[in-house]
Design a protein around this motif. Structure first.
Motif, short mmCIF file in Angstrom:
data_model
loop_
_atom_site.label_atom_id
_atom_site.label_comp_id
_atom_site.label_asym_id
_atom_site.label_seq_id
_atom_site.Cartn_x
_atom_site.Cartn_y
_atom_site.Cartn_z
N TYR A 52 -19.25 8.55 -48.32
CA TYR A 52 -20.52 8.23 -47.68
C TYR A 52 -20.94 6.77 -47.85
CZ TYR A 52 -20.95 13.20 -47.00
OH TYR A 52 -20.72 14.48 -46.60
N SER A 53 -20.10 5.99 -48.51
CA SER A 53 -20.38 4.57 -48.74
C SER A 53 -21.72 4.36 -49.43
CB SER A 53 -20.33 3.78 -47.42
OG SER A 53 -19.05 3.86 -46.85
N VAL A 54 -21.94 5.13 -50.47
CA VAL A 54 -23.15 5.01 -51.27
C VAL A 54 -22.78 5.00 -52.74
CG1 VAL A 54 -24.66 6.10 -49.54
CG2 VAL A 54 -23.56 7.51 -51.30
N SER A 55 -23.73 4.66 -53.57
CA SER A 55 -23.48 4.59 -55.01
C SER A 55 -23.40 5.98 -55.63
CB SER A 55 -24.60 3.80 -55.69
OG SER A 55 -25.81 4.54 -55.64
N ARG A 56 -22.84 6.02 -56.83
CA ARG A 56 -22.80 7.29 -57.57
C ARG A 56 -24.20 7.77 -57.87
NH1 ARG A 56 -19.62 7.10 -62.79
NH2 ARG A 56 -20.21 9.29 -62.81
N THR A 57 -25.15 6.86 -58.03
CA THR A 57 -26.54 7.25 -58.29
C THR A 57 -27.09 8.04 -57.11
OG1 THR A 57 -26.85 5.29 -59.65
CG2 THR A 57 -28.84 6.37 -58.83
N VAL A 58 -26.82 7.60 -55.90
CA VAL A 58 -27.28 8.33 -54.71
C VAL A 58 -26.65 9.71 -54.67
CG1 VAL A 58 -27.22 8.39 -52.18
CG2 VAL A 58 -27.81 6.26 -53.37
#
Length: 173
Positions: A52-58
């Motif tokens: 999803y091209s997002v951080s692990r936090t997201v």
């Protein structure tokens, strides 16, 4: 393709979710569609982050939301497992909205009818004693809309939904 979100396919650039609610919805849609069946493991946080091209936090926050709604269970050293349908909080408004494209199964329909049969007699009783004159007029208008819909299922459904919304509001509970 999952829901309305497009995922990478080959070298083609596609739109990907950028914020936690979109990622949460996309993962939920994958669960509802059967991409991740009950008992299966979701990809790791890192793999989902790349997808999803997002951080692990997201991803972590999205998985917390899904866990709170009964869709997944995260365990240390095991990962995130998809829960059985019976564990899903299907009457949660978000879960119901996410599930909508996949919701035409008999089990969900029966569950909704059971809930309505249990709740609506009390709601109708309260509405009958508490409704304002405007709410009574609005109920009559929506009832006429249902009666006049004939074979037009969409028109009937719009009036039926409005009718039930007014009855619930008229219960003033």
């Amino acid at each position: 393709m999952t829901g309305t979100l497009k995922k990478p396919q080959g070298d083609t650039a596609t739109r990907r979710p950028r914020v936690m609610p979109d990622v949460t919805k996309a993962i939920a849609s994958d669960i509802f569609s059967g991409r991740y069946p009950a008992g299966s493991s979701l990809p790791t946080e890192n793999e989902l982050g790349v997808e999803y091209s997002v951080s692990r936090t997201v991803i972590r926050e999205a998985l917390k939301v899904l866990a709170a709604k009964g869709l997944v269970l995260s365990r240390p050293r095991v990962g995130t497992i998809v829960c059985n349908e019976d564990d899903w909080n299907i009457i949660d408004p978000q879960v119901l909205a996410w599930h909508a494209p996949h919701a035409l199964d008999d089990k969900l329909f029966d569950a909704i009818l059971e809930t309505r049969r249990a709740i609506e007699p009390l709601v109708a009783e309260l509405a009958a004693t508490r409704a304002t004159l405007q709410e009574i007029a609005d109920l009559e208008a929506t009832w006429r809309g249902m009666a006049g819909a004939g074979e037009d299922l969409a028109a009937f459904s719009r009036s039926d939904i409005a009718f039930h919304q007014i009855v619930y509001a008229a219960s003033h509970n």
